[in-house]
Design an enzyme around this catalytic site. Structure first.
Site, PDB file in Angstrom:
ATOM      1  N   SER A 144       2.433  -5.180  11.804  1.00  0.00           N
ATOM      2  CA  SER A 144       1.364  -4.100  11.578  1.00  0.00           C
ATOM      3  C   SER A 144       1.101  -4.018  10.173  1.00  0.00           C
ATOM      4  O   SER A 144       0.830  -4.880   9.619  1.00  0.00           O
ATOM      5  CB  SER A 144       1.714  -2.826  12.176  1.00  0.00           C
ATOM      6  OG  SER A 144       0.654  -1.768  12.240  1.00  0.00           O
ATOM      7  N   ASP A 358      -9.434   3.213  -9.062  1.00  0.00           N
ATOM      8  CA  ASP A 358      -8.809   2.048  -9.632  1.00  0.00           C
ATOM      9  C   ASP A 358      -7.806   1.178  -8.971  1.00  0.00           C
ATOM     10  O   ASP A 358      -6.736   0.853  -9.438  1.00  0.00           O
ATOM     11  CB  ASP A 358      -8.026   2.740 -10.921  1.00  0.00           C
ATOM     12  CG  ASP A 358      -6.963   3.888 -10.753  1.00  0.00           C
ATOM     13  OD1 ASP A 358      -6.874   4.247  -9.625  1.00  0.00           O
ATOM     14  OD2 ASP A 358      -6.134   4.170 -11.427  1.00  0.00           O
ATOM     15  N   HIS A 411      -0.421  -3.195  20.626  1.00  0.00           N
ATOM     16  CA  HIS A 411       0.015  -3.418  19.258  1.00  0.00           C
ATOM     17  C   HIS A 411       1.663  -3.728  19.022  1.00  0.00           C
ATOM     18  O   HIS A 411       2.004  -3.909  18.012  1.00  0.00           O
ATOM     19  CB  HIS A 411      -0.561  -2.153  18.284  1.00  0.00           C
ATOM     20  CG  HIS A 411      -0.348  -2.377  16.944  1.00  0.00           C
ATOM     21  ND1 HIS A 411      -1.155  -2.852  16.123  1.00  0.00           N
ATOM     22  CD2 HIS A 411       0.644  -1.443  16.009  1.00  0.00           C
ATOM     23  CE1 HIS A 411      -0.756  -2.862  14.716  1.00  0.00           C
ATOM     24  NE2 HIS A 411       0.148  -1.998  14.771  1.00  0.00           N
TER      25      HIS A 411
END
Length: 433
Positions: A144, A358, A411
């Site tokens: 993951s 940023d 998953h």
């Protein structure tokens, strides 16, 4: 000092490493990073190659296995394994509502948390690798979010890798968080529909609970405010192999009769607070969306904004009709910080992170296109957490990457599938399958 001890069939060794908070300022503040070495008991004295495991998350410590559980059984046949508690997680220097005030106010806390993304984790790995292996490259297994870290590794320090194996974790190289969530909500809706097809009795149960929460202010025993949106977020279970069954068993004992009428049972409330509380992994809530930040666009509470584009997830509107309540999936919202007592003191910090513009790029498409490290990735056919389409696009962008696309697992296939998943991926990486 390292300490070794035994479990059935394995020898464990605790390691602590000192790493810079900011790798661009190596003489500045430092952090402790903890890792647990695991080796088969009958191979403890052998010179074995290393495999480092990067846990999913972000914000979770490595699995606490007992003996040779799950994929570890296969890995220990040939590797010395390092289970890394990524910075800020597990037994490493902690990040939570208790420790973050040591940094100062919310602005200082937000600045600090920018050092807990995949780029810093990979640079930690490189320092640790040189200390443990004497400079020899190692294999990385990324599950993951750990796969996101592995792709960053391939982008920035491929010389440190002999092989990369990724499970359910091929990220988009250029998607903004908005793109990730626009792809996610329809997947979640499919998972919810599949759950109700399996357990049609849960349609009325979920509607009844949601209706109760809209009419009552429910505070769980740990102080968590259970709103209808928080209840819907239990849909995160549906991305795991046994998640639909777990959700069903949770819903079936929601109410109990009392002299004051039907109320949510103590047992239900206890189970729900264990599932929803971030007390054990607050870093996940803080940097989950930040893990997608790569340019001057703020994440700006992406999951919350994008959810408004899918009105079918609005519980209040659903309950005015007779349709099924939709659960949601892996997402963090502003109200998450309002509901959870472990997160409430950090709401302003989270707002500042969501507003940042940023973020450094995490992936290098040119370097990935020239990749020479053997790489194999399991891509789950309708993964609820990581978009299959995004993963396959990235797979085509990484030179030499071999994929195993499967609907046999969800998953968590690397856990649920035991040794088989890792065995298959190592064979693919070695061109043996």
């Amino acid at each position: 000092m390292s300490v070794s001890y035994r479990q059935p069939g394995v020898v464990l060794t605790d390691h602590r490493f000192t790493v810079p908070l900011d790798h661009d300022a190596p003489d500045g503040e430092t952090l402790d990073v903890y890792a647990r070495e695991v080796v088969a008991g009958d191979k403890a004295g052998q010179d074995l190659p290393w495999l480092v495991y990067l846990q999913g998350g972000p914000g979770f410590g490595a699995n606490r296995f007992i003996g040779k559980q799950a994929w570890l059984e296969r890995a220990l046949k040939e590797y010395r394994v390092l289970l890394l508690d990524q910075r800020g997680t597990g037994h490493s220097t902690p990040v939570n509502r208790q420790t973050l005030p040591l940094r100062g106010g919310p602005a200082a806390q937000a600045d600090y948390l920018t050092r807990f993304r995949a780029d810093s984790i990979v640079r930690d790995c490189e320092l640790i690798r040189r200390e443990l292996t004497g400079g020899a490259p190692w294999t990385v297994l990324g599950q993951s979010f750990g796969g996101f870290c592995a792709v960053h590794y391939l982008s920035t320090a491929p010389e440190g890798l002999s092989t990369a194996v990724i499970t359910g974790g091929l990220p988009s190289l250029d998607a903004h968080a908005d793109d990730a969530y626009r792809a996610a909500y329809p997947r979640v809706e499919r998972k919810v529909a599949a759950h109700y097809a399996r357990y049609p009795q849960d349609v009325e149960r979920a509607r009844r609970i949601a209706d109760h929460l809209l009419a009552h202010d429910v505070v769980l025993p740990n102080g968590y405010r259970l709103t209808v949106e928080a209840f819907q977020s239990l849909g995160i279970l549906l991305g795991g192999s046994d998640g639909s069954h777990r959700l069903h068993y949770l819903l079936e004992h929601a109410f109990v009769r009392t002299p004051q009428g039907s109320v949510l049972s103590d047992a239900f409330q206890e189970d729900v607070q264990a599932l929803l509380s971030y007390a054990g992994h607050p870093l996940y809530a803080l940097v989950h969306e930040a893990s997608y930040g790569q340019d001057t666009r703020p994440t700006d509470w992406s999951a919350e904004r994008v959810r408004a584009e899918f009105p079918q997830f609005d519980a209040a509107k659903t309950l005015t009709g007779d349709g099924p309540l939709l659960f949601t999936g892996e997402s963090v919202h502003p109200w998450t910080f309002d509901c959870d007592p472990a997160l409430r003191p950090l709401r302003e910090t989270a707002d500042l992170l969501a507003a940042r513009t940023d973020w450094r790029p995490l992936y290098d498409p040119e370097r990935l296109a020239a990749n020479e490290v053997p790489v194999a990735a399991a891509v789950y056919h309708d993964d609820m957490y990581v978009d299959t389409g995004h993963s396959l696009t990235t797979a085509r962008a990484v030179r030499g990457l071999r994929t195993w696309v499967t609907d046999e697992f969800e998953h968590d296939g690397v856990r649920a599938g035991g040794p088989r998943v890792l065995d298959r991926l190592l064979a693919l990486a070695r061109d043996e399958a």
